[in-house]
Scaffold this motif. Structure first.
Motif, PDB file in Angstrom:
ATOM      1  N   PRO A 162       0.851  -1.187   0.000  1.00 12.33           N
ATOM      2  CA  PRO A 162       0.000   0.000   0.000  1.00 12.33           C
ATOM      3  C   PRO A 162       0.890   1.241   0.000  1.00 12.33           C
ATOM      4  N   PHE A 200      -7.159   1.317   6.501  1.00 10.35           N
ATOM      5  CA  PHE A 200      -8.462   1.828   6.058  1.00 10.35           C
ATOM      6  C   PHE A 200      -8.324   3.197   5.394  1.00 10.35           C
ATOM      7  N   ALA A 228      -7.117   2.622   1.968  1.00  7.56           N
ATOM      8  CA  ALA A 228      -8.201   2.082   1.140  1.00  7.56           C
ATOM      9  C   ALA A 228      -9.152   3.195   0.707  1.00  7.56           C
ATOM     10  N   LYS A 229      -9.463   4.086   1.652  1.00  4.39           N
ATOM     11  CA  LYS A 229     -10.364   5.209   1.319  1.00  4.39           C
ATOM     12  C   LYS A 229      -9.747   6.101   0.244  1.00  4.39           C
ATOM     13  N   ASP A 245      -6.034   3.103  -2.611  1.00  2.27           N
ATOM     14  CA  ASP A 245      -4.886   2.199  -2.771  1.00  2.27           C
ATOM     15  C   ASP A 245      -5.361   0.761  -2.983  1.00  2.27           C
ATOM     16  N   ASP A 246      -4.930   0.146  -4.082  1.00  2.00           N
ATOM     17  CA  ASP A 246      -5.412  -1.189  -4.460  1.00  2.00           C
ATOM     18  C   ASP A 246      -5.114  -2.256  -3.415  1.00  2.00           C
ATOM     19  N   ALA A 262      -4.456  -1.910  -0.225  1.00  2.00           N
ATOM     20  CA  ALA A 262      -5.237  -1.677   0.997  1.00  2.00           C
ATOM     21  C   ALA A 262      -6.694  -2.080   0.776  1.00  2.00           C
ATOM     22  N   LEU A 263      -7.232  -1.770  -0.400  1.00  2.00           N
ATOM     23  CA  LEU A 263      -8.613  -2.173  -0.718  1.00  2.00           C
ATOM     24  C   LEU A 263      -8.744  -3.692  -0.677  1.00  2.00           C
ATOM     25  N   VAL A 300      -8.920  -4.787   2.974  1.00  2.00           N
ATOM     26  CA  VAL A 300     -10.236  -4.479   3.541  1.00  2.00           C
ATOM     27  C   VAL A 300     -11.277  -5.463   2.991  1.00  2.00           C
ATOM     28  N   ASP A 301     -11.124  -5.804   1.711  1.00  2.00           N
ATOM     29  CA  ASP A 301     -12.068  -6.750   1.110  1.00  2.00           C
ATOM     30  C   ASP A 301     -11.951  -8.136   1.768  1.00  2.00           C
ATOM     31  N   ALA A 343     -17.791  -3.259   2.879  1.00  2.00           N
ATOM     32  CA  ALA A 343     -16.964  -4.457   2.633  1.00  2.00           C
ATOM     33  C   ALA A 343     -17.629  -5.696   3.231  1.00  2.00           C
TER      34      ALA A 343
END
Ligand SMILES: [Zn+2]
Length: 314
Positions: free
Chosen positions: A208, A222, A225-226, A229-230, A232-233, A236-237, A275
């Motif tokens: 990230p 998080f 992700a917000k 950032d792929d 980090a996403l 979270v997923d 998520a």
């Protein structure tokens, strides 16, 4: 009903105390330290002294106290027997009976801390207005509580609602705090998502980028992700997949009106709910596919509110 009651949330470092009117309105809250020396022998006498002290300070007779509810960090049977609290050094004994004895016979109800937090949220928080609530607390671990018909489900061993130790992966090699491998909280807690981030780093997946040079915390993940950032996403997923799947299993058994998400990780807000629900909706039985998800609202006071509710709702 007598005019006053106390709600006590016994934690590993502090005891949160609440003095309430019998309509559930909070008169005053305060904290005392949890002294864990010598197997935690001083904890209940300290709590009793705090309650007695408050009564004399406010010139209230013990006769006017409906009861004391206490949330305890371990499995508690419906009769008040705690089945060991590793954090406090406690073994097996009846907390409710012992505290009641120290208070000259004021009735005491004891329950597990995560369960009373769930009851607090059901009564005056994210689950208000609903009788059947599942609450998940995402902190260092994953805690949970199940409220059915407005009452705590304690279970036969005091372990109902131990959502964090549902086994999610058979191929896990790391060991959970409970001794098993592949528990939900190894992926879906603050510690869990950070652990997954470190694993991703080891596998040389894309870092990230927003975490470059920073210590990895669940909040940083998080936030990244917000910001889109792929990697980090992806983390979270995965957390959402683990929680959403576990909650789909739980709703197939309990079918709550609403699911409340609390704890430090829940400060991430809507991105977390999205998520979880993405995976929940695909895994859930059709009749409970649209179950509503809500964020907790009482924060650290949930346990205190839930604890007093146990005596006001006997
Ligand atoms: Zn576990």
């Amino acid at each position: 009903m007598k005019p006053y009651a106390f709600g006590i949330d016994l934690g590993g470092t502090t005891v949160k105390c609440g003095f309430f009117k019998n309509d559930g309105s909070l008169i005053e809250k305060w904290e005392i330290p949890t002294i864990k020396d010598n197997g935690g022998v001083q904890i209940l006498p300290d709590i009793a002294a705090a309650i007695k002290g408050k009564l004399s300070e406010r010139n209230v007779s013990p006769e006017d106290v409906e009861g004391v509810g206490i949330g305890v960090p371990g499995p508690v049977l419906a009769n008040g027997v705690v089945n060991g609290c590793v954090n406090l050094g406690w073994g097996v004994f009846n907390v409710a009976e012992e505290l009641s004895g120290l208070l000259g016979g004021i009735p005491v109800v004891a329950a597990n801390d995560a369960n009373v937090a769930a009851l607090g949220e059901q009564w005056k928080g994210g689950g208000e207005g609903h009788q059947n609530v599942v609450m998940v607390t995402l902190g260092t671990g994953v805690g949970g509580g199940i409220i059915v018909g407005g009452r705590i489900l304690a279970g036969g061993h005091g372990a109902a609602g131990e959502i964090g130790h549902i086994q999610m992966r058979k191929d896990e090699t790391a060991v959970c705090g409970c001794g098993k491998k592949g528990c939900l909280e190894q992926y879906a807690s603050a510690t869990g998502i950070v652990r997954m981030a470190h694993l991703a780093l080891k596998e040389e997946r894309k870092l990230p980028s927003l975490l470059d040079g920073k210590e990895i915390t669940s909040k940083e993940i998080f936030d990244a992700a917000k910001a889109g950032d792929d990697a980090a996403l992806g983390l979270v997923d995965t957390l959402g997949e683990m929680l959403g799947t576990a909650l789909a299993h739980i709703t197939a058994v309990v079918d709550p009106d609403v699911i409340v998400i609390g704890g430090g990780v829940s400060k991430a807000g809507q991105i977390l709910i999205d998520a979880i629900t993405k995976h929940y909706r695909t895994a859930a039985f059709h009749a409970c596919r649209d179950t509503e998800f809500k964020l907790a609202v009482l924060g650290n006071d949930a346990g205190m509110y839930g604890a007093v509710r146990t005596v006001l709702n006997r």
